[in-house]
Design a protein around this motif. Structure first.
Motif, PDB file in Angstrom:
ATOM      1  N   ALA A 255      -0.973  13.394  16.028  1.00  0.00           N
ATOM      2  CA  ALA A 255      -0.927  12.924  17.410  1.00  0.00           C
ATOM      3  C   ALA A 255      -0.125  11.630  17.473  1.00  0.00           C
ATOM      4  CB  ALA A 255      -2.356  12.700  17.925  1.00  0.00           C
ATOM      5  N   PRO A 256       0.309  11.212  18.672  1.00  0.00           N
ATOM      6  CA  PRO A 256       1.030   9.942  18.799  1.00  0.00           C
ATOM      7  C   PRO A 256       0.232   8.791  18.191  1.00  0.00           C
ATOM      8  CG  PRO A 256       1.177  11.175  20.840  1.00  0.00           C
ATOM      9  CD  PRO A 256       0.222  11.929  19.968  1.00  0.00           C
ATOM     10  N   GLY A 257       0.919   7.956  17.412  1.00  0.00           N
ATOM     11  CA  GLY A 257       0.266   6.829  16.761  1.00  0.00           C
ATOM     12  C   GLY A 257      -0.257   7.135  15.381  1.00  0.00           C
ATOM     13  N   GLU A 258      -0.363   8.424  15.029  1.00  0.00           N
ATOM     14  CA  GLU A 258      -0.828   8.802  13.690  1.00  0.00           C
ATOM     15  C   GLU A 258       0.365   8.910  12.745  1.00  0.00           C
ATOM     16  OE1 GLU A 258      -4.719  11.386  15.151  1.00  0.00           O
ATOM     17  OE2 GLU A 258      -2.948  12.429  14.379  1.00  0.00           O
ATOM     18  N   LYS A 259       0.144   8.584  11.485  1.00  0.00           N
ATOM     19  CA  LYS A 259       1.225   8.553  10.514  1.00  0.00           C
ATOM     20  C   LYS A 259       0.918   9.455   9.330  1.00  0.00           C
ATOM     21  CE  LYS A 259       3.500   5.386  12.778  1.00  0.00           C
ATOM     22  NZ  LYS A 259       4.738   5.747  13.504  1.00  0.00           N
ATOM     23  N   VAL A 260       1.989   9.988   8.744  1.00  0.00           N
ATOM     24  CA  VAL A 260       1.900  10.715   7.481  1.00  0.00           C
ATOM     25  C   VAL A 260       2.338   9.757   6.381  1.00  0.00           C
ATOM     26  CG1 VAL A 260       2.806  12.636   6.122  1.00  0.00           C
ATOM     27  CG2 VAL A 260       2.311  12.944   8.558  1.00  0.00           C
ATOM     28  N   ILE A 261       1.478   9.565   5.391  1.00  0.00           N
ATOM     29  CA  ILE A 261       1.721   8.634   4.290  1.00  0.00           C
ATOM     30  C   ILE A 261       1.937   9.447   3.026  1.00  0.00           C
ATOM     31  CG2 ILE A 261       0.757   6.736   2.929  1.00  0.00           C
ATOM     32  CD1 ILE A 261      -1.067   6.171   5.424  1.00  0.00           C
ATOM     33  N   VAL A 262       3.090   9.277   2.388  1.00  0.00           N
ATOM     34  CA  VAL A 262       3.399   9.971   1.136  1.00  0.00           C
ATOM     35  C   VAL A 262       3.416   8.931   0.021  1.00  0.00           C
ATOM     36  CG1 VAL A 262       5.074  11.373  -0.113  1.00  0.00           C
ATOM     37  CG2 VAL A 262       4.750  11.726   2.344  1.00  0.00           C
ATOM     38  N   VAL A 263       2.538   9.113  -0.969  1.00  0.00           N
ATOM     39  CA  VAL A 263       2.428   8.181  -2.092  1.00  0.00           C
ATOM     40  C   VAL A 263       2.984   8.857  -3.336  1.00  0.00           C
ATOM     41  CG1 VAL A 263       0.886   6.755  -3.471  1.00  0.00           C
ATOM     42  CG2 VAL A 263       0.367   7.155  -1.056  1.00  0.00           C
ATOM     43  N   VAL A 264       3.989   8.224  -3.949  1.00  0.00           N
ATOM     44  CA  VAL A 264       4.627   8.755  -5.148  1.00  0.00           C
ATOM     45  C   VAL A 264       4.039   8.046  -6.360  1.00  0.00           C
ATOM     46  CG1 VAL A 264       6.806   9.181  -6.323  1.00  0.00           C
ATOM     47  CG2 VAL A 264       6.722   9.168  -3.819  1.00  0.00           C
ATOM     48  N   ASP A 265       3.530   8.826  -7.300  1.00  0.00           N
ATOM     49  CA  ASP A 265       2.831   8.274  -8.461  1.00  0.00           C
ATOM     50  C   ASP A 265       3.806   7.942  -9.579  1.00  0.00           C
ATOM     51  OD1 ASP A 265       0.815   7.428 -10.095  1.00  0.00           O
ATOM     52  OD2 ASP A 265       0.004   9.414 -10.517  1.00  0.00           O
TER      53      ASP A 265
ATOM     54  N   ASN B 226       2.737   4.378  -5.860  1.00  0.00           N
ATOM     55  CA  ASN B 226       1.346   4.110  -6.212  1.00  0.00           C
ATOM     56  C   ASN B 226       1.271   2.694  -6.779  1.00  0.00           C
ATOM     57  OD1 ASN B 226      -1.244   3.962  -7.228  1.00  0.00           O
ATOM     58  ND2 ASN B 226      -0.926   5.521  -8.819  1.00  0.00           N
ATOM     59  N   VAL B 227       0.582   1.804  -6.094  1.00  0.00           N
ATOM     60  CA  VAL B 227       0.518   0.405  -6.525  1.00  0.00           C
ATOM     61  C   VAL B 227      -0.723   0.122  -7.350  1.00  0.00           C
ATOM     62  CG1 VAL B 227       1.900  -0.439  -4.602  1.00  0.00           C
ATOM     63  CG2 VAL B 227      -0.578  -0.276  -4.350  1.00  0.00           C
ATOM     64  N   PHE B 228      -1.501   1.172  -7.639  1.00  0.00           N
ATOM     65  CA  PHE B 228      -2.653   1.026  -8.521  1.00  0.00           C
ATOM     66  C   PHE B 228      -2.370   1.725  -9.845  1.00  0.00           C
ATOM     67  CE2 PHE B 228      -4.588   0.544  -4.275  1.00  0.00           C
ATOM     68  CZ  PHE B 228      -5.252  -0.657  -4.463  1.00  0.00           C
ATOM     69  N   GLU B 229      -3.406   1.913 -10.634  1.00  0.00           N
ATOM     70  CA  GLU B 229      -3.260   2.561 -11.925  1.00  0.00           C
ATOM     71  C   GLU B 229      -2.762   3.986 -11.747  1.00  0.00           C
ATOM     72  OE1 GLU B 229      -6.060   3.370 -15.884  1.00  0.00           O
ATOM     73  OE2 GLU B 229      -6.659   1.930 -14.344  1.00  0.00           O
ATOM     74  N   GLN B 230      -1.893   4.442 -12.672  1.00  0.00           N
ATOM     75  CA  GLN B 230      -1.297   5.767 -12.535  1.00  0.00           C
ATOM     76  C   GLN B 230      -2.360   6.850 -12.515  1.00  0.00           C
ATOM     77  OE1 GLN B 230       1.777   6.530 -15.374  1.00  0.00           O
ATOM     78  NE2 GLN B 230       2.372   8.493 -14.473  1.00  0.00           N
ATOM     79  N   GLY B 231      -2.143   7.861 -11.689  1.00  0.00           N
ATOM     80  CA  GLY B 231      -3.083   8.959 -11.548  1.00  0.00           C
ATOM     81  C   GLY B 231      -3.388   9.219 -10.087  1.00  0.00           C
ATOM     82  N   VAL B 232      -4.017  10.371  -9.821  1.00  0.00           N
ATOM     83  CA  VAL B 232      -4.261  10.754  -8.440  1.00  0.00           C
ATOM     84  C   VAL B 232      -5.239   9.804  -7.747  1.00  0.00           C
ATOM     85  CG1 VAL B 232      -6.153  12.360  -8.964  1.00  0.00           C
ATOM     86  CG2 VAL B 232      -4.749  12.722  -6.919  1.00  0.00           C
ATOM     87  N   SER B 233      -6.185   9.232  -8.486  1.00  0.00           N
ATOM     88  CA  SER B 233      -7.139   8.308  -7.861  1.00  0.00           C
ATOM     89  C   SER B 233      -6.427   7.057  -7.363  1.00  0.00           C
ATOM     90  CB  SER B 233      -8.244   7.933  -8.844  1.00  0.00           C
ATOM     91  OG  SER B 233      -9.078   9.042  -9.115  1.00  0.00           O
ATOM     92  N   GLY B 234      -5.563   6.486  -8.197  1.00  0.00           N
ATOM     93  CA  GLY B 234      -4.808   5.309  -7.774  1.00  0.00           C
ATOM     94  C   GLY B 234      -3.893   5.617  -6.604  1.00  0.00           C
ATOM     95  N   ALA B 235      -3.266   6.800  -6.624  1.00  0.00           N
ATOM     96  CA  ALA B 235      -2.380   7.178  -5.517  1.00  0.00           C
ATOM     97  C   ALA B 235      -3.165   7.325  -4.220  1.00  0.00           C
ATOM     98  CB  ALA B 235      -1.660   8.477  -5.865  1.00  0.00           C
TER      99      ALA B 235
END
Length: 698
Positions: free
Chosen positions: A411-421, A443-452
């Motif tokens: 919807a308007p105002g909503e964003k899609v965020i894509v995080v590259v690990d 990914n600005v945290f530890e590598q892996g899906v949890s950090g992403a």
């Protein structure tokens, strides 16, 4: 900046009020699209968008193009000043727009009107514009300087004249500002679009929104002093009326009408721009039937100011002051018997509005008193932030499909965020593919899906965060189902329905339906729609953002690392959500449906055995982190009921029966080995959300 000191603005006064039969300036705004600088396929697409969104007018110097327009669109032909009147007598257009201000002749044709196009760059051209708006039906204005003061002067000159001002805007942001200059703003906006999306957005900008909130009478049933807590004052950028408040409540299903600090106080001056709103957990009503937590409000955001008769307007937030104060809990019933609550500062000068705009000091309220409030008759809008995490080029095609499926439903105002690990090449490629249509981040945290996922959560700004895998695609209506599910405030998280999209066309004959979780899909044993879950599956899950922050996000000690098939980060999240929010629910919602791609290399015995073993190992880590009772609560029922019945269903398929037994044995082996490793390595750690760097965010 030109010198405007020679313009005596005091002499530019509105003409006498025009006859009320129709010459007064209209309140509605309208949009025109300028096609003079647009050509080719873009012009055709923009033209179709203008027709679809009922744009008021099209400006062009191409008479053939204008002649083909439907009668629902105003046709504005742009001509040069040296055109002679007799050259324009047979035109089938609505307005002839010229750079000349000499329109002493009759209209160019029986059904057409004159329009003047002017550039305002100094005192002389400003005076010309002020004169033109009084005598010409349509005046198109281009202002060369960023200040809006010249526009204010022209609008004041045009007041009650019957003429229309149309201001050239550079972009949508400029259009929003021009619309609001001197409260009324320019009558019309003229934009040269860069895409069809500009047309749709401009149509939204000029749409006149009538804010009327159906207030109801509340009956106070309880008042309780509850001790200290954090409350927020909302300071706006507007002067509020004496009966103008904001709607606030502990639940979005019912709110109370606060009172502005416009009434005299014995020990302090009034603050007519302020609401002493309530505790930081409270919801406040925003435009478009949205709500936000008070603690989330930021300077510059719009909020609704509602008067005691229900009329409302948008005002902007200047700041939010949060301070520790004594608190008072006020409970009331609605006309239909529902119970609602608000928590305010426990002080005499804090007030709530009652019927007829009566002012009620909260410390003097008693049972049976009547207040004003709002009970939504339809589900409020739930804002979504959509997060996709990826790490490899191998699933690039599926990732693009996943992102496009989300972009089609946001919807308007909503964003899609894509995080590259941690894959710079993939991030650069996706930046070229999506441009500014998505928020792209490393990914600005530890590598892996949890950090992403934690990175995506940190970037999210809506009430609910939606996650799907990078090789899954939303099915039609999926996000609408998510919004509907979270309109129920008792729901803290949902898991969707995940259909396997097997590369080979179908699951192998030996693959047991009870082990769909091996490939991240639904499996036999899941509850029906609306049933309780311990945790969702990561390929289709959604969580309230504040709840996810409160449990410190996903643990980096669990979850997939690259292609290594570990898991259980969603299980750990579900366990912590249930502990932290015992009165809330995690439920399955089959309307939130995705198609999950299963490549051929995951439809093998090798992958099946490896994934089962790693699942057991992950469960052992989870047991140490969350305790055996919670970590294995679903597995006990799954083992004793689902797997045993699965053997009965597989009695005619020895290979499937063997996979059932083997999968269970391997999971147990991984669990046992994990317990030994965990005992040797010591207790695991959990990484919190919200402490990462921002320098990787695009």
């Amino acid at each position: 900046m030109p010198d405007l000191s020679s313009v005596v603005t005091d002499s530019i006064t509105p003409v006498a009020t025009a006859d009320r039969s129709g010459n007064a300036r209209r309140v509605e705004h309208f949009a025109w699209i300028d096609l003079r600088g647009v050509s080719g396929d873009l012009r055709d697409a923009v033209l179709q968008a203008a027709i679809h969104h009922r744009i008021d007018g099209i400006v062009s110097d191409d008479l053939v193009l204008l002649s083909d327009l439907p009668p629902t669109i105003r046709r504005i032909l742009a001509v040069t000043a040296d055109h002679q009147p007799d050259e324009l007598t047979d035109l089938t257009v609505d307005i002839v727009l010229s750079t000349s201000t000499n329109h002493n002749t009759n209209p160019p044709s029986g059904q057409s009107q004159w329009g003047t196009e002017l550039i305002v760059s100094d005192a002389t051209t400003l005076q010309t514009a002020c004169n033109a708006v009084r005598s010409t039906p349509w005046t198109v204005l281009t202002f060369t300087d960023p200040t809006k003061i010249p526009l204010e002067i022209v609008i004041a000159a045009a007041e009650n004249s019957g003429g229309h001002t149309v201001t050239v805007v550079n972009d949508i942001t400029d259009a929003e500002i021009v619309k609001l200059v001197l409260e009324h703003g320019s009558d019309g906006l003229l934009l040269t679009p860069t895409s069809p999306d500009d047309v749709a957005t401009l149509a939204q900008v000029v749409t006149h929104r009538h804010h009327t909130i159906p207030l109801v009478e509340l009956t106070v049933t309880g008042i309780e002093h509850i001790g200290m807590g954090d409350r927020a004052c909302i300071d706006t950028c507007s002067l509020l009326e004496t009966d103008e408040g904001c709607l606030i409540g502990s639940f979005a299903s019912g709110m109370f009408l606060s009172c502005s600090e416009t009434h005299p106080l014995p020990y302090m001056p009034t603050r007519p721009f302020r609401w002493n709103a309530g505790a930081v957990h409270s919801y406040v009503l925003m435009p478009d039937n949205r709500t936000r937590y008070v603690s989330e409000l930021r300077a510059g955001q719009p909020i609704l100011a509602i008067r005691s008769d229900g009329t409302a307007r948008e005002v902007r937030i200047g700041r939010v002051k949060i301070e520790r104060r004594p608190l008072l809990s006020i409970t009331a019933t609605t006309p239909d018997g529902a119970t609602i609550n608000v928590i305010t500062q426990d002080d005499w000068h804090v007030r709530l509005l009652g019927p007829g705009g009566t002012v009620n000091n909260v410390t003097e309220l008693k049972t049976g008193d009547h207040l004003l409030g709002y009970v939504p008759t339809e589900s409020r809008h739930v804002g979504l932030s959509f997060v996709l995490c990826c790490f490899t080029f191998a699933r690039r095609e599926q990732l693009i499909k996943a992102a496009e499926s989300a972009l089609a439903q946001t919807a308007p105002g909503e964003k899609v965020i894509v995080v590259v690990d941690h894959n710079d090449e993939l991030q650069a490629d996706l930046a070229a593919v999506f441009g500014d249509r998505v928020i792209l981040s490393n990914n600005v945290f530890e590598q892996g899906v949890s950090g992403a996922r934690n990175t995506g959560t940190q970037l999210a700004d809506q009430e609910v965060v939606v996650f799907i895998d990078d090789d899954a695609a939303l099915q039609p209506g999926a996000l609408a189902a998510v919004r509907a599910a979270f309109a129920d405030e008792s729901v803290v998280s949902i898991g969707g329905a995940i259909d396997g999209n097997w590369e080979n066309g179908a699951a192998p004959a030996w693959f047991p339906a009870e082990f769909g979780w091996v490939v991240g899909c639904d499996y036999r044993g899941l509850p029906d729609h609306g049933g309780a879950l311990r945790n969702p599956i990561g390929a289709a899950m959604a969580v309230r953002r504040e709840a996810l922050h409160q449990i410190n996000g996903f643990s980096s000690d669990l979850g997939r690392y690259g292609a290594f098939p570990t898991g259980c980060e969603e299980t750990h999240m579900g366990v912590r959500l249930q502990r932290e929010f015992p009165d809330h629910r995690i439920v399955r919602n089959t309307g939130f449906r995705v198609s999950h791609y299963v490549p051929a290399n995951r439809a093998t015995v090798k992958y099946f055995t490896r994934r089962c073993f790693q699942e057991g190992r992950s469960k052992s880590i989870l047991t140490r982190m969350a305790g055996q009772r919670d970590a294995l609560s679903s597995e006990r029922s799954y083992t004793t009921k689902i797997l045993t019945s699965g053997l009965w269903h597989a009695r005619g398929n020895p290979a499937r029966a063997a996979a059932l037994v083997g999968g269970f044995a391997l999971t147990c082996a991984g669990f046992a080995l994990g317990l030994v490793q965990a005992a040797l390595l010591g207790r695991t750690r959990v990484v919190a959300v919200g402490t990462a760097r921002q320098d990787h965010v695009r």
